[in-house]
Design a protein around this motif. Structure first.
Motif, short mmCIF file in Angstrom:
data_model
loop_
_atom_site.label_atom_id
_atom_site.label_comp_id
_atom_site.label_asym_id
_atom_site.label_seq_id
_atom_site.Cartn_x
_atom_site.Cartn_y
_atom_site.Cartn_z
N TYR A 42 0.83 -1.20 0.00
CA TYR A 42 0.00 0.00 0.00
C TYR A 42 0.87 1.26 0.00
N LYS A 43 1.97 1.21 0.76
CA LYS A 43 2.89 2.36 0.78
C LYS A 43 3.48 2.59 -0.61
N ALA A 44 3.84 1.50 -1.27
CA ALA A 44 4.38 1.62 -2.63
C ALA A 44 3.34 2.19 -3.58
N LEU A 45 2.09 1.75 -3.43
CA LEU A 45 1.03 2.25 -4.30
C LEU A 45 0.78 3.74 -4.08
N ASP A 46 0.94 4.21 -2.86
CA ASP A 46 0.81 5.65 -2.61
C ASP A 46 1.88 6.43 -3.38
N ASP A 47 3.11 5.90 -3.34
CA ASP A 47 4.18 6.57 -4.07
C ASP A 47 3.96 6.49 -5.59
N ILE A 48 3.50 5.35 -6.05
CA ILE A 48 3.23 5.20 -7.48
C ILE A 48 2.12 6.13 -7.92
N ALA A 49 1.12 6.35 -7.07
CA ALA A 49 0.06 7.31 -7.39
C ALA A 49 0.64 8.71 -7.57
N TRP A 50 1.63 9.06 -6.71
CA TRP A 50 2.29 10.35 -6.89
C TRP A 50 3.03 10.39 -8.22
N VAL A 51 3.74 9.33 -8.55
CA VAL A 51 4.47 9.26 -9.82
C VAL A 51 3.53 9.49 -11.00
N ARG A 52 2.36 8.89 -10.91
CA ARG A 52 1.40 8.96 -12.01
C ARG A 52 0.87 10.38 -12.22
N SER A 53 0.79 11.16 -11.16
CA SER A 53 0.15 12.48 -11.27
C SER A 53 1.14 13.64 -11.31
N TYR A 54 2.37 13.42 -10.87
CA TYR A 54 3.31 14.54 -10.74
C TYR A 54 3.80 15.01 -12.11
N GLU A 55 3.94 16.31 -12.25
CA GLU A 55 4.53 16.90 -13.44
C GLU A 55 5.68 17.80 -13.03
N PHE A 56 6.85 17.56 -13.59
CA PHE A 56 7.99 18.42 -13.32
C PHE A 56 7.69 19.82 -13.86
N PRO A 57 8.02 20.86 -13.10
CA PRO A 57 7.60 22.21 -13.50
C PRO A 57 8.24 22.73 -14.78
N LYS A 58 9.51 22.35 -15.04
CA LYS A 58 10.18 22.90 -16.22
C LYS A 58 9.94 22.01 -17.44
#
Length: 365
Positions: free
Chosen positions: A201-217
């Motif tokens: 579950y902890k890994a899935l939380d991090d993967i959810a962040w990976v899926r949604s995060y956009e680098f600003p530049k």
């Protein structure tokens, strides 16, 4: 010129057929290296070899001149299970040459080799031309172009053309590759009770962040950074155990707006899982839009773009252009093929582009 190009095209297609018929999986390319040795010997063209990498210089190489490197690779991936044809039988049908490595990157390799042969004997060159057939490209291996480049045996290189299937358009920039191995830590417990800390579950939380995060530049040529979770596993063999650890892998395509180290630091700062980079070797690469070889390609009707995929450009320490016959969409596909006319066009375009750059003023085209 037309007769020479026709002869070079015929020779290139025949060589490609022989390469297809000879298995050359990454790190097992010795037999195709021998085929390339034979090609050079038959034409009395001196060459050198380092492991399964081969290279040759134009006949009148002059160390006082700048140098262009023509490079492609002769290793292949393994055929996927969906092949309906024999991957090692070079079959020609309806103008297509089928076979493993025909498109990625055999067509590029033989077309660049033909281009090297076209200029090999010329005495009116303003640039030296070095041809290199490299190994281990498909696995980003340390004993391919990286070894050859770092050995210094190629000499000083001013710019490179790297042969990969681009439909002969100009990939003037390429994303780097960062592979991250991640581990989420929890605590084992019985799945039937409210105990333990579920690392999955902890890994899935991090993967959810990976899926949604956009680098600003965002890069003007390469666009946005891209992160993809590609592998996940736990050590569990039983369904009723809360996993104590969960391991996952991220494929991160890095633009010229970030170093690989910066990208890794940003990701680690946002995730609870431990993050470990496999390497920071495969960096973004590019060539200026105003470079003469790029401008030559544009004059010949080619378009420029930024490539999301990684090649040996990542380990070549100079400006480099990715360009070659074939279509990247066919790479690693079942029943891989290249059109014969793509090889013919590839040789012609490579030659015409280089004429703009490598012929000394007053040289006869």
């Amino acid at each position: 010129m037309a007769q020479l190009l026709e002869s070079l095209t015929v020779d290139s297609i025949e060589l490609l057929k022989r390469l297809i018929a000879t298995p050359s999986f990454s790190r097992e390319e010795d037999q195709t290296a021998y085929l390339l040795e034979e090609f050079f010997r038959e034409r009395n063209m001196p060459f050198s070899r380092l492991n399964n990498n081969l290279w040759s210089r134009n006949k009148y190489y002059n160390p006082d001149l700048p140098t262009v490197l023509l490079n492609s690779h002769h290793d292949t991936v393994k055929p996927n299970p969906k092949w309906t044809l024999d991957p090692f039988n070079p079959l020609v049908e309806d103008g297509k040459l089928f076979g493993l490595g025909s498109n990625d990157a055999g067509g590029c390799l033989v077309s660049l080799l033909a281009t090297f042969c076209y200029f090999y004997h010329r005495t009116d060159l303003a640039y030296n031309i070095v041809f290199a057939a490299s190994a281990e490209e498909e696995v980003s291996g340390a004993n391919g172009m990286e070894l050859l480049w770092n050995s210094g045996k190629l000499g000083s290189i001013d710019f490179a053309i790297v042969g990969e299937p681009t439909q002969m358009h100009l990939a003037i920039a390429e994303k780097g590759l960062l592979v991250l191995d991640c581990m989420a830590q929890g605590k084992a417990g019985h799945a039937a009770r409210e105990e333990g800390e579920n690392a999955l579950y902890k890994a899935l939380d991090d993967i959810a962040w990976v899926r949604s995060y956009e680098f600003p530049k965002e890069s003007p040529m390469l666009g946005k950074m891209k992160m993809t979770a590609t592998v996940i596993r736990t050590e569990n063999q039983q369904h009723n155990v809360v996993p104590a650890n969960c391991y996952f892998t991220l494929d991160v395509r890095v633009t010229d707006q970030y170093t690989l180290e910066e990208a890794c630091d940003i990701i680690q700062a946002h995730m609870k899982s431990e993050v470990q980079a496999r390497s920071v070797r495969l960096r973004p690469s590019s060539i200026p839009l105003e470079h003469p070889v790029v401008q030559a390609g544009i004059q010949l009707g080619r378009t420029t773009y930024g490539s999301p995929t990684t090649s040996d450009q990542a380990v070549i320490g100079c400006s480099s252009l990715k360009m070659g016959p074939g279509d990247s969409a066919r790479s690693h596909q079942a029943d891989e093929f290249i059109y014969l006319h793509e090889i013919e066009e590839g040789i012609q375009l490579y030659v015409e582009m280089l004429k703009y750059v490598v012929l000394a003023k007053g040289g006869v085209a």
